[in-house]
Design a protein around this motif. Structure first.
Motif, PDB file in Angstrom:
ATOM      1  N   GLN A 108      13.147  60.954 -94.868  1.00 53.83           N
ATOM      2  CA  GLN A 108      12.116  61.731 -94.172  1.00 53.83           C
ATOM      3  C   GLN A 108      10.864  60.884 -94.061  1.00 53.83           C
ATOM      4  O   GLN A 108      10.585  60.049 -94.930  1.00 53.83           O
ATOM      5  CB  GLN A 108      11.798  63.028 -94.941  1.00 53.83           C
ATOM      6  N   GLN A 143       7.155  59.772 -94.465  1.00 60.80           N
ATOM      7  CA  GLN A 143       6.252  59.937 -95.605  1.00 60.80           C
ATOM      8  C   GLN A 143       5.217  61.029 -95.362  1.00 60.80           C
ATOM      9  O   GLN A 143       4.823  61.749 -96.277  1.00 60.80           O
ATOM     10  CB  GLN A 143       5.546  58.607 -95.899  1.00 60.80           C
ATOM     11  N   LEU A 162       3.847  68.668 -97.091  1.00 68.06           N
ATOM     12  CA  LEU A 162       4.402  69.686 -97.968  1.00 68.06           C
ATOM     13  C   LEU A 162       3.615  69.764 -99.284  1.00 68.06           C
ATOM     14  O   LEU A 162       3.294  70.860 -99.768  1.00 68.06           O
ATOM     15  CB  LEU A 162       5.873  69.375 -98.251  1.00 68.06           C
ATOM     16  N   GLU A 163       3.288  68.597 -99.823  1.00 70.78           N
ATOM     17  CA  GLU A 163       2.522  68.589-101.069  1.00 70.78           C
ATOM     18  C   GLU A 163       1.146  69.191-100.864  1.00 70.78           C
ATOM     19  O   GLU A 163       0.632  69.927-101.725  1.00 70.78           O
ATOM     20  CB  GLU A 163       2.402  67.149-101.579  1.00 70.78           C
ATOM     21  N   GLN A 195      15.011  70.316 -98.437  1.00 67.60           N
ATOM     22  CA  GLN A 195      15.588  69.025 -98.765  1.00 67.60           C
ATOM     23  C   GLN A 195      17.065  68.950 -98.363  1.00 67.60           C
ATOM     24  O   GLN A 195      17.539  67.894 -97.927  1.00 67.60           O
ATOM     25  CB  GLN A 195      15.457  68.768-100.277  1.00 67.60           C
ATOM     26  N   GLU A 244       5.559  63.823 -93.896  1.00 67.64           N
ATOM     27  CA  GLU A 244       6.086  65.164 -94.127  1.00 67.64           C
ATOM     28  C   GLU A 244       5.979  65.527 -95.609  1.00 67.64           C
ATOM     29  O   GLU A 244       5.661  66.676 -95.957  1.00 67.64           O
ATOM     30  CB  GLU A 244       7.538  65.252 -93.660  1.00 67.64           C
ATOM     31  N   ASN A 245       6.267  64.568 -96.487  1.00 66.67           N
ATOM     32  CA  ASN A 245       6.124  64.826 -97.915  1.00 66.67           C
ATOM     33  C   ASN A 245       4.681  65.142 -98.275  1.00 66.67           C
ATOM     34  O   ASN A 245       4.397  66.052 -99.067  1.00 66.67           O
ATOM     35  CB  ASN A 245       6.612  63.613 -98.714  1.00 66.67           C
ATOM     36  N   TRP A 246       3.771  64.372 -97.680  1.00 67.09           N
ATOM     37  CA  TRP A 246       2.356  64.629 -97.953  1.00 67.09           C
ATOM     38  C   TRP A 246       1.934  65.985 -97.411  1.00 67.09           C
ATOM     39  O   TRP A 246       1.135  66.696 -98.032  1.00 67.09           O
ATOM     40  CB  TRP A 246       1.491  63.534 -97.339  1.00 67.09           C
ATOM     41  N   TYR A 291      11.551  74.435-101.151  1.00 73.59           N
ATOM     42  CA  TYR A 291      11.541  72.963-101.102  1.00 73.59           C
ATOM     43  C   TYR A 291      12.958  72.420-101.198  1.00 73.59           C
ATOM     44  O   TYR A 291      13.344  71.499-100.473  1.00 73.59           O
ATOM     45  CB  TYR A 291      10.682  72.436-102.259  1.00 73.59           C
TER      46      TYR A 291
END
Length: 243
Positions: free
Chosen positions: A86, A88, A94-95, A79, A90-92, A75
């Motif tokens: 980035q 939003q 990855l999570e 980053q 993409e963050n979801w 991660y």
């Protein structure tokens, strides 16, 4: 002449493919163990067969630590490489991937705790699993014993309270019986006095002898007293005359 380069491709024969997978898997696990011991490296190996069966190796007793370290590292790398801003989604994404991987690990551990899918575990992993089960069993027994002790203590308190109530009721019953006996004795004494009074009214007496003492009745009146021994001569004479 040396051997030519072997072209890698999927083995079509199912039996040969299974045998090759078993051999290569064992060799791969062995190499992972060797590199972890020789080089003091942290190694985590995960292999899924074509049927979805999991085979894994971890140099750490807890596979999750290495996976978490990998997730943090990857991660952080992403980053650094990615732009400062980035999307939003993409963050979801990855999570979601992290949570999905964690969920799979937890589900696998749960199945292991249930005694399932133990074929792929090494001796070290089985020993670690056994230790965790023993620790959990100790906690369960301790909690069970505590609940049993609390239940027994509560039952003892209730038993003591009931015993006190029984003693109090028994005491009241004895007092009531004693009062009834005294009342019956008083009623019996009153009946005896009434009977003696009726006899005295019907037949005047000349002399009343009370334990050797003498009381004279010259006027033929009625004498009422507590009589222990009553003797009257005239009554006996009249009764004998009537017979």
């Amino acid at each position: 002449m040396g051997r030519g380069r072997v072209q890698l491709k999927r083995i079509e024969n199912k039996i040969n493919r299974q045998v090759t997978f078993s051999k290569r898997r064992s060799g791969l696990l062995k190499k992972a163990h060797e590199i972890s011991v020789l080089c003091d490296a942290e190694v985590a190996l995960i292999v899924f067969s074509n049927k979805g069966k999991l085979f894994e190796f971890s140099s750490d007793p807890c596979m999750e630590r290495i996976l978490e370290r990998y997730e943090r590292y990857s991660y952080a790398e992403r980053q650094l490489v990615a732009n400062d801003i980035q999307p939003q989604n993409e963050n979801w994404t990855l999570e979601h991937a992290k949570l999905k991987a964690r969920l799979e690990v937890l589900q696998r551990n749960q199945r292991n705790f249930m005694g399932e899918e133990l074929d792929g575990l090494s001796i070290k992993e089985l020993q670690n699993l056994e230790h965790q089960l023993d620790s959990a069993l100790k906690h369960i027994r301790s909690r069970k014993n505590q609940l049993m002790y609390e239940s027994i203590s509560e039952l003892n308190k209730k038993d003591k309270a009931l015993q006190e109530q029984n003693n109090l009721l028994a005491k009241k019953i004895k007092e009531k019986e004693k009062a009834l006996v005294q009342q019956a004795q008083m009623e019996q004494q009153n009946d005896d006095m009434d009977l003696a009074s009726s006899v005295l009214i019907a037949q005047p007496m000349e002399t009343l002898n009370i334990r050797g003492g003498s009381v004279l009745n010259n006027n033929g009146g009625v004498i009422v007293a507590m009589i222990i021994v009553i003797r009257w001569r005239r009554v006996e004479d009249d009764m004998e005359g009537g017979l």
